[in-house]
Design a protein around this motif. Structure first.
Motif, PDB file in Angstrom:
ATOM      1  N   PHE A   1       0.829  -1.204   0.000  1.00  0.00           N
ATOM      2  CA  PHE A   1       0.000   0.000   0.000  1.00  0.00           C
ATOM      3  C   PHE A   1       0.860   1.250   0.000  1.00  0.00           C
ATOM      4  O   PHE A   1       2.075   1.182   0.221  1.00  0.00           O
ATOM      5  CB  PHE A   1      -0.929   0.007   1.226  1.00  0.00           C
ATOM      6  CG  PHE A   1      -0.212  -0.027   2.549  1.00  0.00           C
ATOM      7  CD1 PHE A   1       0.140   1.146   3.197  1.00  0.00           C
ATOM      8  CD2 PHE A   1       0.108  -1.236   3.148  1.00  0.00           C
ATOM      9  CE1 PHE A   1       0.805   1.113   4.410  1.00  0.00           C
ATOM     10  CE2 PHE A   1       0.767  -1.283   4.366  1.00  0.00           C
ATOM     11  CZ  PHE A   1       1.118  -0.096   5.001  1.00  0.00           C
ATOM     12  N   THR A   2       0.226   2.371  -0.267  1.00  0.00           N
ATOM     13  CA  THR A   2       0.849   3.679  -0.052  1.00  0.00           C
ATOM     14  C   THR A   2      -0.022   4.427   0.935  1.00  0.00           C
ATOM     15  O   THR A   2      -1.232   4.199   1.027  1.00  0.00           O
ATOM     16  CB  THR A   2       0.990   4.503  -1.348  1.00  0.00           C
ATOM     17  OG1 THR A   2      -0.306   4.719  -1.910  1.00  0.00           O
ATOM     18  CG2 THR A   2       1.900   3.815  -2.356  1.00  0.00           C
ATOM     19  N   VAL A   3       0.607   5.321   1.662  1.00  0.00           N
ATOM     20  CA  VAL A   3      -0.124   6.116   2.649  1.00  0.00           C
ATOM     21  C   VAL A   3       0.445   7.531   2.665  1.00  0.00           C
ATOM     22  O   VAL A   3       1.647   7.723   2.511  1.00  0.00           O
ATOM     23  CB  VAL A   3      -0.066   5.478   4.060  1.00  0.00           C
ATOM     24  CG1 VAL A   3       1.343   5.438   4.596  1.00  0.00           C
ATOM     25  CG2 VAL A   3      -0.998   6.190   5.025  1.00  0.00           C
ATOM     26  N   ALA A   4      -0.448   8.492   2.823  1.00  0.00           N
ATOM     27  CA  ALA A   4      -0.065   9.888   2.995  1.00  0.00           C
ATOM     28  C   ALA A   4      -0.493  10.281   4.406  1.00  0.00           C
ATOM     29  O   ALA A   4      -1.657  10.610   4.634  1.00  0.00           O
ATOM     30  CB  ALA A   4      -0.752  10.764   1.951  1.00  0.00           C
ATOM     31  N   PRO A   5       0.419  10.198   5.380  1.00  0.00           N
ATOM     32  CA  PRO A   5       0.050  10.572   6.744  1.00  0.00           C
ATOM     33  C   PRO A   5      -0.463  12.005   6.785  1.00  0.00           C
ATOM     34  O   PRO A   5       0.170  12.914   6.242  1.00  0.00           O
ATOM     35  CB  PRO A   5       1.351  10.424   7.533  1.00  0.00           C
ATOM     36  CG  PRO A   5       2.177   9.472   6.726  1.00  0.00           C
ATOM     37  CD  PRO A   5       1.811   9.760   5.301  1.00  0.00           C
ATOM     38  N   SER A   6      -1.624  12.203   7.404  1.00  0.00           N
ATOM     39  CA  SER A   6      -2.279  13.506   7.367  1.00  0.00           C
ATOM     40  C   SER A   6      -1.487  14.611   8.062  1.00  0.00           C
ATOM     41  O   SER A   6      -1.575  15.756   7.672  1.00  0.00           O
ATOM     42  CB  SER A   6      -3.694  13.417   7.931  1.00  0.00           C
ATOM     43  OG  SER A   6      -3.710  12.732   9.157  1.00  0.00           O
ATOM     44  N   GLU A   7      -0.694  14.277   9.056  1.00  0.00           N
ATOM     45  CA  GLU A   7       0.131  15.265   9.751  1.00  0.00           C
ATOM     46  C   GLU A   7       1.592  14.842   9.759  1.00  0.00           C
ATOM     47  O   GLU A   7       2.310  15.112  10.718  1.00  0.00           O
ATOM     48  CB  GLU A   7      -0.355  15.424  11.195  1.00  0.00           C
ATOM     49  CG  GLU A   7      -1.764  15.918  11.334  1.00  0.00           C
ATOM     50  CD  GLU A   7      -2.202  15.952  12.788  1.00  0.00           C
ATOM     51  OE1 GLU A   7      -1.383  16.304  13.660  1.00  0.00           O
ATOM     52  OE2 GLU A   7      -3.358  15.621  13.054  1.00  0.00           O
ATOM     53  N   GLY A   8       2.017  14.161   8.717  1.00  0.00           N
ATOM     54  CA  GLY A   8       3.360  13.593   8.734  1.00  0.00           C
ATOM     55  C   GLY A   8       3.437  12.593   9.872  1.00  0.00           C
ATOM     56  O   GLY A   8       2.500  11.829  10.085  1.00  0.00           O
ATOM     57  N   PHE A   9       4.505  12.629  10.636  1.00  0.00           N
ATOM     58  CA  PHE A   9       4.616  11.724  11.780  1.00  0.00           C
ATOM     59  C   PHE A   9       4.250  12.421  13.092  1.00  0.00           C
ATOM     60  O   PHE A   9       4.494  11.891  14.165  1.00  0.00           O
ATOM     61  CB  PHE A   9       6.011  11.104  11.839  1.00  0.00           C
ATOM     62  CG  PHE A   9       6.214  10.090  10.741  1.00  0.00           C
ATOM     63  CD1 PHE A   9       5.618   8.846  10.830  1.00  0.00           C
ATOM     64  CD2 PHE A   9       6.953  10.393   9.622  1.00  0.00           C
ATOM     65  CE1 PHE A   9       5.763   7.913   9.813  1.00  0.00           C
ATOM     66  CE2 PHE A   9       7.106   9.472   8.604  1.00  0.00           C
ATOM     67  CZ  PHE A   9       6.509   8.229   8.698  1.00  0.00           C
ATOM     68  N   ASN A  10       3.625  13.596  13.010  1.00  0.00           N
ATOM     69  CA  ASN A  10       3.198  14.313  14.217  1.00  0.00           C
ATOM     70  C   ASN A  10       2.009  13.646  14.900  1.00  0.00           C
ATOM     71  O   ASN A  10       1.683  13.993  16.030  1.00  0.00           O
ATOM     72  CB  ASN A  10       2.852  15.765  13.893  1.00  0.00           C
ATOM     73  CG  ASN A  10       4.075  16.545  13.465  1.00  0.00           C
ATOM     74  OD1 ASN A  10       5.176  16.312  13.978  1.00  0.00           O
ATOM     75  ND2 ASN A  10       3.913  17.453  12.529  1.00  0.00           N
ATOM     76  N   SER A  11       1.363  12.704  14.214  1.00  0.00           N
ATOM     77  CA  SER A  11       0.185  12.043  14.798  1.00  0.00           C
ATOM     78  C   SER A  11       0.506  10.651  15.341  1.00  0.00           C
ATOM     79  O   SER A  11      -0.413   9.883  15.621  1.00  0.00           O
ATOM     80  CB  SER A  11      -0.934  11.955  13.759  1.00  0.00           C
ATOM     81  OG  SER A  11      -0.529  11.136  12.672  1.00  0.00           O
ATOM     82  N   ILE A  12       1.804  10.314  15.500  1.00  0.00           N
ATOM     83  CA  ILE A  12       2.131   8.983  16.019  1.00  0.00           C
ATOM     84  C   ILE A  12       1.536   8.807  17.407  1.00  0.00           C
ATOM     85  O   ILE A  12       1.368   9.763  18.158  1.00  0.00           O
ATOM     86  CB  ILE A  12       3.654   8.700  16.058  1.00  0.00           C
ATOM     87  CG1 ILE A  12       4.365   9.665  16.991  1.00  0.00           C
ATOM     88  CG2 ILE A  12       4.239   8.632  14.684  1.00  0.00           C
ATOM     89  CD1 ILE A  12       5.732   9.185  17.415  1.00  0.00           C
ATOM     90  N   ARG A  13       1.193   7.550  17.728  1.00  0.00           N
ATOM     91  CA  ARG A  13       0.634   7.250  19.035  1.00  0.00           C
ATOM     92  C   ARG A  13       0.531   5.758  19.253  1.00  0.00           C
ATOM     93  O   ARG A  13       0.650   4.966  18.326  1.00  0.00           O
ATOM     94  CB  ARG A  13      -0.744   7.883  19.199  1.00  0.00           C
ATOM     95  CG  ARG A  13      -1.776   7.309  18.233  1.00  0.00           C
ATOM     96  CD  ARG A  13      -3.116   7.981  18.336  1.00  0.00           C
ATOM     97  NE  ARG A  13      -2.973   9.362  17.937  1.00  0.00           N
ATOM     98  CZ  ARG A  13      -3.934  10.264  18.009  1.00  0.00           C
ATOM     99  NH1 ARG A  13      -5.109   9.933  18.457  1.00  0.00           N
ATOM    100  NH2 ARG A  13      -3.738  11.495  17.626  1.00  0.00           N
ATOM    101  N   ARG A  14       0.291   5.417  20.495  1.00  0.00           N
ATOM    102  CA  ARG A  14      -0.126   4.084  20.905  1.00  0.00           C
ATOM    103  C   ARG A  14      -1.396   4.264  21.689  1.00  0.00           C
ATOM    104  O   ARG A  14      -1.790   5.377  22.016  1.00  0.00           O
ATOM    105  CB  ARG A  14       0.948   3.406  21.763  1.00  0.00           C
ATOM    106  CG  ARG A  14       2.087   2.922  20.885  1.00  0.00           C
ATOM    107  CD  ARG A  14       2.855   1.753  21.339  1.00  0.00           C
ATOM    108  NE  ARG A  14       2.126   0.705  22.022  1.00  0.00           N
ATOM    109  CZ  ARG A  14       2.714  -0.228  22.756  1.00  0.00           C
ATOM    110  NH1 ARG A  14       4.027  -0.216  22.884  1.00  0.00           N
ATOM    111  NH2 ARG A  14       2.029  -1.161  23.344  1.00  0.00           N
ATOM    112  N   CYS A  15      -2.026   3.149  22.047  1.00  0.00           N
ATOM    113  CA  CYS A  15      -3.311   3.194  22.726  1.00  0.00           C
ATOM    114  C   CYS A  15      -3.335   2.128  23.821  1.00  0.00           C
ATOM    115  O   CYS A  15      -2.684   1.092  23.695  1.00  0.00           O
ATOM    116  CB  CYS A  15      -4.415   2.940  21.698  1.00  0.00           C
ATOM    117  SG  CYS A  15      -6.072   2.777  22.378  1.00  0.00           S
ATOM    118  N   THR A  16      -4.112   2.395  24.864  1.00  0.00           N
ATOM    119  CA  THR A  16      -4.200   1.462  25.996  1.00  0.00           C
ATOM    120  C   THR A  16      -5.425   0.552  25.962  1.00  0.00           C
ATOM    121  O   THR A  16      -5.637  -0.211  26.896  1.00  0.00           O
ATOM    122  CB  THR A  16      -4.223   2.218  27.338  1.00  0.00           C
ATOM    123  OG1 THR A  16      -5.406   3.029  27.383  1.00  0.00           O
ATOM    124  CG2 THR A  16      -2.973   3.057  27.533  1.00  0.00           C
TER     125      THR A  16
END
Length: 137
Positions: A15-30
């Motif tokens: 696939f290809t992806v265009a991150p909407s905020e570059g890598f500023n939206s990285i995260r994990r979740c609990t």
């Protein structure tokens, strides 16, 4: 927008992806699922992820309310992305699947409180903490 290519472990899904905020939206979740899966994700708007091959080998998993749809390769089992529960116009993409990117490239990753999900509490999303990676010297 910076477009990245990605794939599952065996290469069946590409696939290809265009991150909407570059890598500023990285995260994990609990939440229970993300806690077990352990992926670091980056956000992409609907239409920001394009499957190039392997749609037929992708399988999905839904739990709890069934709103979020988590996709993974049925051959190698790698989670590639999911449609978010809190905003179904967004996809979360596993950064470990992106060519040239590793979850360990990020010194700090925000961890969001998925146990107390905003859709359940009616309150804004809360940050639960920060995951830090400190390379050995």
């Amino acid at each position: 927008m910076n477009t990245r290519s990605g794939q599952c472990h065996c290469g069946a899904v590409r696939f290809t992806v265009a991150p909407s905020e570059g890598f500023n939206s990285i995260r994990r979740c609990t939440c229970s699922y993300c806690r077990m899966r352990g992926a670091v994700v980056v956000m992409a708007e609907m239409g920001g992820i394009e499957l190039l091959q392997g749609e037929e080998v992708l399988t999905s998993y839904r739990f709890h309310t069934g709103a979020a749809q988590h996709f993974f390769c049925s051959r190698c089992g790698i989670y590639t992305h999911h449609q978010r529960r809190s905003d179904q116009r967004l996809y979360a993409v596993n950064v470990a699947c992106l060519d040239g990117i590793s979850p360990f490239d990020f010194a700090e990753v925000p961890v969001m409180d998925g146990i107390n999900h905003t859709s359940d509490t009616g309150k804004p999303t809360r940050r639960a903490g920060t995951l830090r990676f400190i390379p050995a010297s």
